[in-house]
Design an enzyme around this catalytic site. Structure first.
Site, PDB file in Angstrom:
ATOM      1  N   LYS A 129      17.513  -2.767   2.302  1.00  0.00           N
ATOM      2  CA  LYS A 129      17.155  -2.820   0.876  1.00  0.00           C
ATOM      3  C   LYS A 129      18.383  -3.199   0.041  1.00  0.00           C
ATOM      4  O   LYS A 129      18.304  -4.036  -0.863  1.00  0.00           O
ATOM      5  CB  LYS A 129      16.578  -1.472   0.425  1.00  0.00           C
ATOM      6  N   GLN A 166      14.779   7.726  -0.241  1.00  0.00           N
ATOM      7  CA  GLN A 166      14.198   7.434   1.076  1.00  0.00           C
ATOM      8  C   GLN A 166      13.587   8.700   1.674  1.00  0.00           C
ATOM      9  O   GLN A 166      14.195   9.770   1.633  1.00  0.00           O
ATOM     10  CB  GLN A 166      15.287   6.858   1.998  1.00  0.00           C
ATOM     11  N   ASP A 201       8.814   2.734  -5.920  1.00  0.00           N
ATOM     12  CA  ASP A 201       8.141   3.018  -4.642  1.00  0.00           C
ATOM     13  C   ASP A 201       6.643   3.244  -4.844  1.00  0.00           C
ATOM     14  O   ASP A 201       5.864   3.164  -3.882  1.00  0.00           O
ATOM     15  CB  ASP A 201       8.714   4.313  -4.038  1.00  0.00           C
TER      16      ASP A 201
END
Ligand code: GUN
Length: 293
Positions: free
Chosen positions: A54, A98, A121
């Site tokens: 990412k 994450q 997200d």
């Protein structure tokens, strides 16, 4: 029949070029540089690879990237303090924590603490709820990636029987809810560990989406002739002599490709789409923050 292979890497490459141009224009015309903060707690090797990819993609596209790698004994309070600071940092448009997080941290408390305007997200309950009531803000990256793969491969979801195997918060549930929205108009079935006869459902699917994390779970006898098969599984079987991860999907690719109409490979199918959709959501967040959307 041999299936058309849906090349996620190629499609993601095309979208990468499109987004790169969009970012250049944002910078030139409006002086805006989108910013993404990534937070990783602990030392799970797969998570390090994912977050590393990412960050690399941000750098490639000209997105401002701030990465926070925290030790596994980080307290929930420390993590919440960091998220709060990033929520209030104007140069950061997206905040990504994450998952999975270490067991002593409540994942949902952390996800709830992200400002919905920065929830690139799409995991915050506000984002999830808005998707369910068909007024979406940020769609989660893997379901959005699957949507774009289908669109760019000319696969119509209107009235289609979509069968999802798996009900995780990251993939199964949101992909099912997304396909149910008016924009896609699919008839959706979700199978999970307590489903009695999974094959009886999967065999009806025009579009079969597997996200359960079991290698070779979907066999050819579970697939209808000509169906589209989307494999979200990324199961690590081990490492090559060079230390490269050996990944296989949930689908018995070699056998199923002889029966399906279209199929995504692993690697090179859904995976590359997820990361570019995160970039797309970050650009969208930046545009909204500057009243351009
Ligand atoms: N873990 C696995 N996939 C994802 C993702 O898309 N976002 C976050 N935050 N964590 C993940």
């Amino acid at each position: 029949m041999t299936a058309k292979i849906i090349n996620g890497s190629e499609i993601a490459k095309t979208i990468t070029a499109e987004i790169r141009l969009e970012i250049e224009l944002l910078k030139e015309r409006h002086g805006i540089i989108p910013g993404l903060a990534t937070i990783l707690v602990g030392n799970d090797p797969a998570s390090h690879v994912y977050v590393g990819n990412k960050v690399k993609m941000c750098n490639h596209l000209g997105i401002h990237s701030e990465h926070y790698s925290l030790p596994s004994n980080t307290s929930e309070e420390e993590l919440l303090t960091l998220v709060e600071r990033l929520n209030n940092t104007p140069s950061i448009n997206g905040v990504l924590v994450q998952v999975p997080l270490p067991k002593h941290i409540h994942e949902s408390s952390v996800i709830f603490s992200i400002k919905p305007e920065k929830d690139v997200d799409g995991f915050h309950p506000v984002s999830v709820g808005r998707m369910v009531v068909d007024d979406p803000s940020f769609l989660p990256c893997t379901p959005l990636g699957i949507q774009v793969l289908l669109e760019r491969s000319g696969i119509n979801t209107e009235g289609a029987e979509v069968v999802v195997v798996g009900r995780s918060n990251i993939v199964g549930k949101p992909v099912a809810n997304n396909m149910l929205r008016k924009a896609h108009n699919a008839t959706v079935t979700v199978c999970h560990s307590a489903t009695r006869d999974i094959a009886s459902h999967t065999k009806r699917a025009d579009i079969l989406i597997s996200a359960i994390g079991k290698p070779h779970f979907i066999t050819a006898d579970m697939v209808k002739e000509g169906a589209t098969v989307i494999d979200v599984g990324t199961n690590e079987l081990g490492k090559t002599a060079e230390g490269k991860r050996i990944l296989v999907g949930d689908v018995d690719f070699e056998a199923v490709k002889e029966k399906a109409g279209a199929i995504t490979p692993v690697p090179g199918g859904v995976g590359p789409m997820t990361i570019i959709m995160l970039m797309s959501n970050t650009v969208k967040a930046a545009k909204i923050a500057h009243n351009l959307l």
